[in-house]
Write an enzyme that holds these catalytic residues in place. Structure first.
Site, PDB file in Angstrom:
ATOM      1  N   LYS A   1      65.551  49.809 -13.584  1.00  0.00           N
ATOM      2  CA  LYS A   1      65.549  49.691 -15.049  1.00  0.00           C
ATOM      3  C   LYS A   1      65.976  48.280 -15.474  1.00  0.00           C
ATOM      4  CE  LYS A   1      68.524  53.123 -15.551  1.00  0.00           C
ATOM      5  NZ  LYS A   1      68.734  53.528 -14.143  1.00  0.00           N
TER       6      LYS A   1
ATOM      7  N   ARG B   1      70.983  59.443 -22.295  1.00  0.00           N
ATOM      8  CA  ARG B   1      71.150  60.021 -20.972  1.00  0.00           C
ATOM      9  C   ARG B   1      71.501  61.492 -21.027  1.00  0.00           C
ATOM     10  NH1 ARG B   1      72.633  55.072 -17.891  1.00  0.00           N
ATOM     11  NH2 ARG B   1      73.024  55.675 -15.768  1.00  0.00           N
TER      12      ARG B   1
ATOM     13  N   ARG C   1      73.189  46.371  -2.713  1.00  0.00           N
ATOM     14  CA  ARG C   1      73.554  45.588  -3.893  1.00  0.00           C
ATOM     15  C   ARG C   1      75.053  45.297  -3.989  1.00  0.00           C
ATOM     16  NH1 ARG C   1      72.315  47.734  -9.844  1.00  0.00           N
ATOM     17  NH2 ARG C   1      73.742  49.316  -9.087  1.00  0.00           N
TER      18      ARG C   1
ATOM     19  N   ARG D   1      77.484  46.731  -6.245  1.00  0.00           N
ATOM     20  CA  ARG D   1      78.249  46.907  -7.482  1.00  0.00           C
ATOM     21  C   ARG D   1      79.377  47.899  -7.169  1.00  0.00           C
ATOM     22  NH1 ARG D   1      74.535  48.595 -12.416  1.00  0.00           N
ATOM     23  NH2 ARG D   1      75.406  50.685 -12.111  1.00  0.00           N
TER      24      ARG D   1
ATOM     25  N   ARG E   1      76.223  59.928  -9.103  1.00  0.00           N
ATOM     26  CA  ARG E   1      75.376  59.374 -10.174  1.00  0.00           C
ATOM     27  C   ARG E   1      74.017  60.076 -10.166  1.00  0.00           C
ATOM     28  NH1 ARG E   1      75.735  53.376  -8.346  1.00  0.00           N
ATOM     29  NH2 ARG E   1      74.099  52.938  -9.877  1.00  0.00           N
TER      30      ARG E   1
HETATM   31  P1  AP5 Z   1      68.288  47.750 -10.903  1.00  0.00           P
HETATM   32  O1  AP5 Z   1      67.228  47.034 -11.640  1.00  0.00           O
HETATM   33  O2  AP5 Z   1      69.692  47.310 -11.072  1.00  0.00           O
HETATM   34  O3  AP5 Z   1      68.156  49.320 -11.175  1.00  0.00           O
HETATM   35  P2  AP5 Z   1      68.747  50.211 -12.345  1.00  0.00           P
HETATM   36  O4  AP5 Z   1      67.800  51.303 -12.567  1.00  0.00           O
HETATM   37  O5  AP5 Z   1      69.125  49.333 -13.502  1.00  0.00           O
HETATM   38  O6  AP5 Z   1      70.036  50.763 -11.579  1.00  0.00           O
HETATM   39  P3  AP5 Z   1      71.525  50.921 -12.069  1.00  0.00           P
HETATM   40  O7  AP5 Z   1      72.346  51.022 -10.836  1.00  0.00           O
HETATM   41  O8  AP5 Z   1      71.908  49.905 -13.089  1.00  0.00           O
HETATM   42  O9  AP5 Z   1      71.394  52.327 -12.764  1.00  0.00           O
HETATM   43  P4  AP5 Z   1      72.422  53.289 -13.353  1.00  0.00           P
HETATM   44  O10 AP5 Z   1      71.628  54.095 -14.279  1.00  0.00           O
HETATM   45  O11 AP5 Z   1      73.185  54.020 -12.321  1.00  0.00           O
HETATM   46  O12 AP5 Z   1      73.511  52.292 -14.003  1.00  0.00           O
HETATM   47  P5  AP5 Z   1      73.976  51.999 -15.512  1.00  0.00           P
HETATM   48  O13 AP5 Z   1      74.514  50.645 -15.523  1.00  0.00           O
HETATM   49  O14 AP5 Z   1      72.931  52.377 -16.482  1.00  0.00           O
HETATM   50  O15 AP5 Z   1      67.913  47.720  -9.346  1.00  0.00           O
HETATM   51  C1  AP5 Z   1      68.791  48.252  -8.374  1.00  0.00           C
HETATM   52  C2  AP5 Z   1      68.712  47.394  -7.102  1.00  0.00           C
HETATM   53  O16 AP5 Z   1      67.394  47.484  -6.562  1.00  0.00           O
HETATM   54  C3  AP5 Z   1      68.951  45.896  -7.345  1.00  0.00           C
HETATM   55  O17 AP5 Z   1      69.641  45.377  -6.257  1.00  0.00           O
HETATM   56  C4  AP5 Z   1      67.538  45.328  -7.465  1.00  0.00           C
HETATM   57  O18 AP5 Z   1      67.476  43.992  -7.057  1.00  0.00           O
HETATM   58  C5  AP5 Z   1      66.770  46.226  -6.503  1.00  0.00           C
HETATM   59  N1  AP5 Z   1      65.359  46.421  -6.887  1.00  0.00           N
HETATM   60  C6  AP5 Z   1      64.848  46.547  -8.137  1.00  0.00           C
HETATM   61  N2  AP5 Z   1      63.522  46.750  -8.109  1.00  0.00           N
HETATM   62  C7  AP5 Z   1      63.178  46.776  -6.805  1.00  0.00           C
HETATM   63  C8  AP5 Z   1      61.935  46.957  -6.107  1.00  0.00           C
HETATM   64  N3  AP5 Z   1      60.780  47.147  -6.786  1.00  0.00           N
HETATM   65  N4  AP5 Z   1      61.939  46.930  -4.774  1.00  0.00           N
HETATM   66  C9  AP5 Z   1      63.109  46.729  -4.073  1.00  0.00           C
HETATM   67  N5  AP5 Z   1      64.309  46.546  -4.659  1.00  0.00           N
HETATM   68  C10 AP5 Z   1      64.348  46.573  -6.016  1.00  0.00           C
HETATM   69  O19 AP5 Z   1      75.171  53.044 -15.673  1.00  0.00           O
HETATM   70  C11 AP5 Z   1      76.352  52.894 -14.939  1.00  0.00           C
HETATM   71  C12 AP5 Z   1      77.381  53.926 -15.399  1.00  0.00           C
HETATM   72  O20 AP5 Z   1      77.713  53.708 -16.775  1.00  0.00           O
HETATM   73  C13 AP5 Z   1      76.924  55.398 -15.347  1.00  0.00           C
HETATM   74  O21 AP5 Z   1      77.149  55.953 -14.070  1.00  0.00           O
HETATM   75  C14 AP5 Z   1      77.811  56.018 -16.434  1.00  0.00           C
HETATM   76  O22 AP5 Z   1      79.109  56.245 -15.951  1.00  0.00           O
HETATM   77  C15 AP5 Z   1      77.882  54.924 -17.487  1.00  0.00           C
HETATM   78  N6  AP5 Z   1      76.820  55.020 -18.509  1.00  0.00           N
HETATM   79  C16 AP5 Z   1      75.850  54.095 -18.799  1.00  0.00           C
HETATM   80  N7  AP5 Z   1      75.067  54.503 -19.807  1.00  0.00           N
HETATM   81  C17 AP5 Z   1      75.545  55.722 -20.177  1.00  0.00           C
HETATM   82  C18 AP5 Z   1      75.140  56.672 -21.160  1.00  0.00           C
HETATM   83  N8  AP5 Z   1      74.082  56.448 -21.978  1.00  0.00           N
HETATM   84  N9  AP5 Z   1      75.829  57.838 -21.255  1.00  0.00           N
HETATM   85  C19 AP5 Z   1      76.901  58.070 -20.452  1.00  0.00           C
HETATM   86  N10 AP5 Z   1      77.331  57.235 -19.501  1.00  0.00           N
HETATM   87  C20 AP5 Z   1      76.662  56.048 -19.371  1.00  0.00           C
HETATM   88 MG    MG Z   2      70.898  48.979 -14.585  1.00  0.00          MG
END
Ligand code: AP5
Ligand code: MG
Length: 193
Positions: free
Chosen positions: A13, A88, A127, A129, A140
């Protein structure tokens, strides 16, 4: 244009959002990025959110909705935005619908990035994080399946859902997304004619 990205952790994403906002001139609203910034700044919201994020649970809806409401009111959102990681839960989706109804600005499309679990684990393990530890990734994913996946049906019923194959190179996936978004524009054009 108003776009929502839905996809499991590691679906790409954030990676695709960075390219899409350039291409279409949108504001990037990542609730995850906002929460991590609040955590790093040690604000009260940040400290509270970290308790959930570090264990892979969703942060409570009221906190998220307060953050998103404030952000959506900012000037840079007027030209359009990409919501990355929000909504979400069904409660968040319903609250977003109410906010959009107030401003009379409906969503244009909801893009689901679909990636198999093995590939998600592979991407996130490389990655590093702080929530990318195997047991937290598993939680997650559970949160995604239980609380977020029902939104696919919610948006499908409204005719807004487009599912994108999220496996391939970053450029290949961006190409697929662009085609889906541009087809949308063609259809709107036809309706206007
Ligand atoms: P990346 O682009 O970072 O993927 P992503 O989908 O953004 O993954 P996230 O880990 O950010 O998702 P998430 O939903 O768990 O985290 P969020 O920050 O939203 O890519 C991932 C990796 O793959 C990278 O290393 C990238 O380089 C690699 N990659 C990308 N494309 C590729 C490809 N085509 N081929 C190979 N490699 C590739 O949420 C984090 C936390 O915040 C949640 O757990 C929750 O606690 C909280 N939170 C956030 N939003 C909410 C909400 N709306 N409600 C409640 N809690 C929330
Ligand atoms: Mg993300």
């Amino acid at each position: 244009m108003r776009i929502v990205f839905i996809g499991p952790p590691g679906a790409g994403k954030g990676t695709q959002a960075a390219m899409l906002i350039q291409r279409y001139g949108l504001a990037h609203l990542s609730t995850g990025d906002m929460l991590r910034a609040a955590r790093d700044a040690q604000t009260e919201i940040g400290k509270l959110a970290d308790k959930y994020m570090s264990t892979g649970q969703l942060v409570p809806d009221d906190i998220i909705l307060a953050i998103v409401k404030e952000r959506l009111a900012a000037d840079d959102c007027r030209a359009g935005y990409l919501l990355d990681g929000f909504p979400r839960t069904l409660a968040q989706a319903e609250a977003l619908d109410r906010m959009l109804a107030e401003t009379g600005e409906p969503l244009d499309v909801v893009l689901e990035l679909r990636v198999p679990d093995e590939e998600l684990f592979r991407r996130l393990s490389g990655r590093g994080r702080s929530d990318d530890k195997p047991e937290v990734i598993r939680q997650r994913l559970v949160a995604y399946r239980q609380q977020t996946e029902p939104l696919l049906d919610y948006y499908q019923r409204r005719g807004l859902l487009k599912t994108i194959d999220g496996v391939g190179t970053v450029e290949e996936i961006f190409q697929r997304i662009q085609e889906a978004v541009d087809r949308l524009g063609d259809r709107t054009g036809e309706r206007r004619k």
